[in-house]
Design a protein around this motif. Structure first.
Motif, PDB file in Angstrom:
ATOM      1  N   UNK A 266      20.508  50.406  21.110  1.00  0.00           N
ATOM      2  CA  UNK A 266      21.639  48.968  21.628  1.00  0.00           C
ATOM      3  C   UNK A 266      21.161  47.852  21.695  1.00  0.00           C
ATOM      4  N   UNK A 267      19.762  47.511  21.016  1.00  0.00           N
ATOM      5  CA  UNK A 267      19.131  46.070  21.363  1.00  0.00           C
ATOM      6  C   UNK A 267      18.868  45.569  20.445  1.00  0.00           C
ATOM      7  N   UNK A 268      18.270  46.693  19.131  1.00  0.00           N
ATOM      8  CA  UNK A 268      18.052  46.361  18.244  1.00  0.00           C
ATOM      9  C   UNK A 268      19.054  46.355  16.604  1.00  0.00           C
ATOM     10  N   UNK A 269      20.139  46.732  16.869  1.00  0.00           N
ATOM     11  CA  UNK A 269      21.844  47.565  16.585  1.00  0.00           C
ATOM     12  C   UNK A 269      21.932  46.208  15.411  1.00  0.00           C
ATOM     13  N   UNK A 270      22.303  45.374  15.671  1.00  0.00           N
ATOM     14  CA  UNK A 270      22.114  44.061  14.751  1.00  0.00           C
ATOM     15  C   UNK A 270      20.992  44.221  13.346  1.00  0.00           C
ATOM     16  N   UNK A 271      20.049  44.458  13.693  1.00  0.00           N
ATOM     17  CA  UNK A 271      18.426  44.054  12.473  1.00  0.00           C
ATOM     18  C   UNK A 271      18.603  45.676  11.837  1.00  0.00           C
ATOM     19  N   UNK A 272      18.770  45.161  10.152  1.00  0.00           N
ATOM     20  CA  UNK A 272      18.681  45.929   9.635  1.00  0.00           C
ATOM     21  C   UNK A 272      18.064  45.973   8.427  1.00  0.00           C
ATOM     22  N   UNK A 273      16.504  45.226   9.111  1.00  0.00           N
ATOM     23  CA  UNK A 273      15.274  45.234   8.113  1.00  0.00           C
ATOM     24  C   UNK A 273      15.527  43.980   7.121  1.00  0.00           C
ATOM     25  N   UNK A 274      15.199  42.908   6.789  1.00  0.00           N
ATOM     26  CA  UNK A 274      14.880  42.278   5.714  1.00  0.00           C
ATOM     27  C   UNK A 274      15.012  42.677   4.452  1.00  0.00           C
ATOM     28  N   UNK A 275      14.428  43.555   4.101  1.00  0.00           N
ATOM     29  CA  UNK A 275      14.162  44.509   3.414  1.00  0.00           C
ATOM     30  C   UNK A 275      15.342  45.436   2.696  1.00  0.00           C
ATOM     31  N   UNK A 276      16.327  45.743   3.752  1.00  0.00           N
ATOM     32  CA  UNK A 276      17.878  46.376   3.438  1.00  0.00           C
ATOM     33  C   UNK A 276      18.690  44.943   3.057  1.00  0.00           C
ATOM     34  N   UNK A 277      18.388  43.603   4.218  1.00  0.00           N
ATOM     35  CA  UNK A 277      19.567  43.195   3.954  1.00  0.00           C
ATOM     36  C   UNK A 277      18.972  42.379   2.453  1.00  0.00           C
ATOM     37  N   UNK A 278      18.445  42.029   1.942  1.00  0.00           N
ATOM     38  CA  UNK A 278      17.611  41.731   0.271  1.00  0.00           C
ATOM     39  C   UNK A 278      18.533  43.148  -0.449  1.00  0.00           C
ATOM     40  N   UNK A 279      17.546  43.769  -0.238  1.00  0.00           N
ATOM     41  CA  UNK A 279      18.931  45.055  -1.013  1.00  0.00           C
ATOM     42  C   UNK A 279      19.862  45.133  -1.434  1.00  0.00           C
ATOM     43  N   UNK A 280      20.553  44.982  -0.284  1.00  0.00           N
ATOM     44  CA  UNK A 280      22.279  44.487  -0.102  1.00  0.00           C
ATOM     45  C   UNK A 280      22.449  43.757  -0.959  1.00  0.00           C
ATOM     46  N   UNK A 281      22.148  42.261  -0.438  1.00  0.00           N
ATOM     47  CA  UNK A 281      22.055  40.927  -1.273  1.00  0.00           C
ATOM     48  C   UNK A 281      21.970  41.285  -3.288  1.00  0.00           C
ATOM     49  N   UNK A 282      20.921  41.451  -3.799  1.00  0.00           N
ATOM     50  CA  UNK A 282      20.504  41.482  -4.628  1.00  0.00           C
ATOM     51  C   UNK A 282      21.040  43.080  -5.298  1.00  0.00           C
ATOM     52  N   UNK A 283      20.747  44.098  -5.139  1.00  0.00           N
ATOM     53  CA  UNK A 283      21.161  45.268  -5.952  1.00  0.00           C
ATOM     54  C   UNK A 283      22.723  45.533  -6.162  1.00  0.00           C
ATOM     55  N   UNK A 284      22.751  45.748  -7.609  1.00  0.00           N
ATOM     56  CA  UNK A 284      24.084  45.501  -8.104  1.00  0.00           C
ATOM     57  C   UNK A 284      24.532  46.546  -9.391  1.00  0.00           C
ATOM     58  N   UNK A 285      23.240  47.453  -9.280  1.00  0.00           N
ATOM     59  CA  UNK A 285      23.813  48.421 -10.265  1.00  0.00           C
ATOM     60  C   UNK A 285      23.861  49.919  -9.364  1.00  0.00           C
ATOM     61  N   UNK A 286      22.910  49.977  -8.918  1.00  0.00           N
ATOM     62  CA  UNK A 286      22.505  51.310  -8.535  1.00  0.00           C
ATOM     63  C   UNK A 286      23.224  51.552  -6.636  1.00  0.00           C
ATOM     64  N   UNK A 287      24.090  52.781  -6.491  1.00  0.00           N
ATOM     65  CA  UNK A 287      24.566  53.239  -5.063  1.00  0.00           C
ATOM     66  C   UNK A 287      23.254  53.268  -4.203  1.00  0.00           C
ATOM     67  N   UNK A 288      23.446  52.097  -2.607  1.00  0.00           N
ATOM     68  CA  UNK A 288      23.276  52.140  -2.124  1.00  0.00           C
ATOM     69  C   UNK A 288      23.249  52.826  -0.306  1.00  0.00           C
ATOM     70  N   UNK A 289      22.102  53.274  -0.066  1.00  0.00           N
ATOM     71  CA  UNK A 289      23.164  54.632   1.418  1.00  0.00           C
ATOM     72  C   UNK A 289      21.880  53.772   2.357  1.00  0.00           C
ATOM     73  N   UNK A 290      22.867  52.824   3.693  1.00  0.00           N
ATOM     74  CA  UNK A 290      21.731  52.549   4.657  1.00  0.00           C
ATOM     75  C   UNK A 290      22.376  53.412   5.391  1.00  0.00           C
ATOM     76  N   UNK A 291      20.998  54.137   5.961  1.00  0.00           N
ATOM     77  CA  UNK A 291      20.940  54.911   7.209  1.00  0.00           C
ATOM     78  C   UNK A 291      21.339  54.753   7.928  1.00  0.00           C
TER      79      UNK A 291
END
Length: 307
Positions: A266-291
């Motif tokens: 719960x203390x870190x729940x708002x942090x998905x990581x900079x790599x995941x953030x940027x992948x969500x932002x840039x990726x428009x070709x591949x299905x992306x599962x954020x677990x």
């Protein structure tokens, strides 16, 4: 990880809806999915009170029309139902808040949302949901095809990378152990390497050697279920590991990328990581599962919904 027994699919009356329904069907067939909530959120209507008094059935009729439209898409694209129960949910308000609340109320295991490329829309909602959802999030770009031959799992050998790789193994097992899993570690040479007396090439070899050692330690913690996992090591030379990940996905023709959300408590729940953030932002070709392990955000959800 866990079975995907309850699935939320976010539809928006665009051409992307058919793709999302097909992915929902694909996922449900091997996950013992019991219920799928096909959801559409109407933006805040702000209809004057006197208009509603004159036309008291206006909103109810709009909701029923949306449900009918969703049912038509599902009938066209889903295929055999195989015992899965469908529910069609129409809400009014802010999309991310309504989806988060629905996922919490229904104890959903996964949310599926689209990633638009040529169609109008942005990826802002995907980032909000990835940060705040209490379950995993699958982001599907336009024109994606549901198949799993090759999965790419970026890894820094952390606990959340472990979550992602375990999910990939589970998916591969369910799809007949036919999927190949590529575990990619992106490493870089620190700027102060020259103080060690080593050349750039020598220090590159050192960094790669340590990555290989760390992978061997990492993989020992995971039940691979006899599924082949191929490690690859990519040197990042421009301080942008996400570009290296997307380049590798293109090279291997990945059917999906799986990455773990950084927030595990719960203390870190708002942090998905900079790599995941940027992948969500840039990726428009591949299905992306954020677990995300189910329920990790539940402790702060009430606060989030008030923001």
């Amino acid at each position: 990880m866990y079975q995907i027994k309850k699935l939320i699919v976010c539809l928006d009356q665009s051409g992307l809806d058919e793709t999302l329904v097909k992915f929902a069907s694909f996922i449900a067939k091997v996950n013992q999915t019991k219920k799928i909530y096909f959801t559409n959120v109407i933006r805040n209507l702000n209809i004057p009170k006197d208009v509603l008094e004159e036309f008291p059935n206006l909103i109810d009729n709009m909701v029923e029309e949306r449900k009918t439209q969703m049912k038509a898409v599902v009938d066209k694209s889903y295929g055999e139902q195989d015992g899965v129960e469908f529910s069609f949910v129409v809400k009014e308000g802010q999309l991310s808040k309504k989806i988060l609340k629905l996922a919490h109320e229904k104890s959903a295991d996964m949310i599926i949302i689209g990633r638009k490329v040529d169609l109008p829309g942005t990826g802002v909602v995907s980032q909000r949901l990835a940060r705040r959802a209490s379950c995993s999030l699958l982001i599907i770009p336009e024109n994606s095809v549901p198949k799993i031959d090759t999965l790419l799992v970026p890894s820094d050998f952390s606990d959340y990378s472990k979550d992602a790789l375990e999910e990939a193994v589970l998916i591969a097992e369910k799809y007949g152990k036919k999927a190949g899993i590529i575990c990619q570690n992106v490493f870089s040479v620190p700027s102060g390497y020259h103080f060690t007396g080593k050349s750039y090439k020598e220090f590159t070899s050192i960094m790669r050697m340590h990555a290989e050692i760390n992978f061997k330690k990492f993989i020992r913690k995971i039940d691979t279920k006899n599924i082949e996992i191929t490690p690859v090591y990519t040197q990042d030379e421009d301080d942008d590991p996400v570009e290296d990940i997307l380049a590798k996905a293109k090279e291997i023709k990945a059917d999906g990328i799986i990455i773990g959300a950084k927030g595990r408590t719960a203390a870190t729940a708002l942090f998905i990581g900079s790599m995941a953030e940027r992948l969500i932002q840039l990726n428009d070709q591949f299905p992306l599962l954020v677990t995300r392990p189910k329920g990790k955000n539940a402790g702060i959800l009430d606060y989030i919904l008030e923001i």
